[in-house]
Write an enzyme that holds these catalytic residues in place. Structure first.
Site, PDB file in Angstrom:
ATOM      1  N   HIS A   4      14.600 -20.827  18.051  1.00  0.00           N
ATOM      2  CA  HIS A   4      14.427 -19.381  18.062  1.00  0.00           C
ATOM      3  C   HIS A   4      13.050 -19.025  18.610  1.00  0.00           C
ATOM      4  O   HIS A   4      12.246 -19.919  18.932  1.00  0.00           O
ATOM      5  CB  HIS A   4      14.618 -18.797  16.663  1.00  0.00           C
ATOM      6  CG  HIS A   4      13.624 -19.307  15.654  1.00  0.00           C
ATOM      7  ND1 HIS A   4      13.898 -20.356  14.803  1.00  0.00           N
ATOM      8  CD2 HIS A   4      12.357 -18.904  15.354  1.00  0.00           C
ATOM      9  CE1 HIS A   4      12.846 -20.589  14.026  1.00  0.00           C
ATOM     10  NE2 HIS A   4      11.899 -19.716  14.343  1.00  0.00           N
ATOM     11  N   TYR A  45      13.667 -14.404  15.879  1.00  0.00           N
ATOM     12  CA  TYR A  45      14.978 -13.974  16.353  1.00  0.00           C
ATOM     13  C   TYR A  45      15.549 -15.053  17.275  1.00  0.00           C
ATOM     14  O   TYR A  45      14.795 -15.765  17.949  1.00  0.00           O
ATOM     15  CB  TYR A  45      14.892 -12.656  17.124  1.00  0.00           C
ATOM     16  CG  TYR A  45      14.561 -11.461  16.276  1.00  0.00           C
ATOM     17  CD1 TYR A  45      15.551 -10.765  15.587  1.00  0.00           C
ATOM     18  CD2 TYR A  45      13.240 -11.021  16.152  1.00  0.00           C
ATOM     19  CE1 TYR A  45      15.239  -9.658  14.797  1.00  0.00           C
ATOM     20  CE2 TYR A  45      12.923  -9.913  15.367  1.00  0.00           C
ATOM     21  CZ  TYR A  45      13.928  -9.243  14.692  1.00  0.00           C
ATOM     22  OH  TYR A  45      13.621  -8.155  13.913  1.00  0.00           O
ATOM     23  N   THR A  46      16.863 -15.142  17.304  1.00  0.00           N
ATOM     24  CA  THR A  46      17.533 -16.093  18.185  1.00  0.00           C
ATOM     25  C   THR A  46      18.227 -15.352  19.312  1.00  0.00           C
ATOM     26  O   THR A  46      19.117 -14.531  19.059  1.00  0.00           O
ATOM     27  CB  THR A  46      18.578 -16.923  17.414  1.00  0.00           C
ATOM     28  OG1 THR A  46      17.966 -17.577  16.310  1.00  0.00           O
ATOM     29  CG2 THR A  46      19.209 -17.971  18.331  1.00  0.00           C
ATOM     30  N   CYS A  73      23.352 -19.898   7.819  1.00  0.00           N
ATOM     31  CA  CYS A  73      22.371 -18.871   8.187  1.00  0.00           C
ATOM     32  C   CYS A  73      22.889 -17.519   7.728  1.00  0.00           C
ATOM     33  O   CYS A  73      23.923 -17.031   8.195  1.00  0.00           O
ATOM     34  CB  CYS A  73      22.122 -18.848   9.691  1.00  0.00           C
ATOM     35  SG  CYS A  73      20.714 -17.807  10.149  1.00  0.00           S
TER      36      CYS A  73
END
Length: 277
Positions: free
Chosen positions: A79, A96-97, A251
């Site tokens: 990420h 954030y990915t 996740c």
């Protein structure tokens, strides 16, 4: 000898020299591209070139890379850290990915759910086309190599879908990768499901390799997915059973991650078979 006599050695020498120069240029171009645009310790700024509102509190942000052929340079499952300012003007950094891969050249995209009290949510909510986002990376503990497991089970909640989507897409779009992916994706309402069209597209395009099972706390009147919270029975039905060549990825919100870890332990998944983003 007849063959040698027909060769113009000065011409051959020039051709070899030109070929060598072109090879060096191509190599430098390739290595420059393969390095990507990120720096692990220094924030770099990328311009917002497109913003697409997906729902009342979710938007897709597209950021341009330096050239049309540039790649972000983010390994699978990693990420980035994004820096912005909250409503008080204080600096905030959050991971954030991206939903894009390095096969998407010239840009990267983030799908962001903006929460009313979220500090970084405020920054994204205020962003307009032409603004810049400060980013550094890659970050993260997850490392992936083709064939490292036979199958992944994925337990995602809310915006926790983004690393799962990134990993799943990378696996499925690689013809050399035979890894199976089984995703359970939990949300409160139908409208909360992020990347639904993309996930359904993967399920349609790769029916033998990718399965997705949706779970909602508040399902619509007509609904054929799971209802309530992700349960032990759902995991047994939709994820690969414990084995040395599988891994379950988690996740989601902290309470969900904690509950899933307890359930996986009860089902016999060892710590080596589990990974939390």
């Amino acid at each position: 000898m007849a063959i040698l006599e027909t060769l113009d050695f000065p011409t051959v020498g020039v051709a070899v020299a030109i070929s060598a120069v072109l090879a060096v240029v191509a190599y430098r171009s390739f290595t420059s591209k393969s390095r990507g645009c990120l720096h692990p310790e220094e924030f770099k700024k990328f311009k917002l070139v497109k913003r697409t509102q997906l729902s009342h509190n979710v938007a897709e942000f597209r950021f341009a890379l330096p050239t049309p052929t540039s790649v972000l340079g983010l390994p699978i499952g990693k990420h980035i850290s994004c820096k912005g300012k909250d409503a008080t003007g204080a600096e905030v950094v959050k991971p954030y990915t991206p939903t894009t891969l390095d096969s998407d050249v010239g840009y990267f995209e983030l799908v962001i759910k903006m929460y009313p009290q979220g500090r970084m949510s405020h920054h994204f909510r205020e962003m307009c086309v032409g603004d810049y986002l400060a980013v550094k990376g890659p970050k993260g503990r997850f490392n992936y190599q083709v064939g490292q497991v036979r199958a992944f089970g994925m337990l995602a909640g809310g915006s926790g879908i983004t690393p799962m989507y990134q990993v799943a897409r990378a696996i499925l779009e690689n013809l050399e990768d035979k890894t199976k992916v089984h995703l359970i994706y939990a949300n409160v309402t139908f409208e909360d499901i992020l990347l639904k069209e993309e996930l359904n597209g993967l399920a349609s395009s790769y029916p033998d390799s990718f399965k997705v099972y949706y779970v909602l706390n508040e399902p619509p009147a007509v609904w054929n997915g799971g209802v309530g919270f992700v349960s032990k029975e759902m995991i047994k039905a939709h994820c690969p059973p414990p084995a040395s060549d599988i891994q379950i990825l988690r996740c989601g919100p902290p309470p969900m991650n904690k509950a899933m870890a307890a359930i996986l332990d009860d089902l016999g998944y060892s710590s080596e078979m589990q990974f939390q983003f």
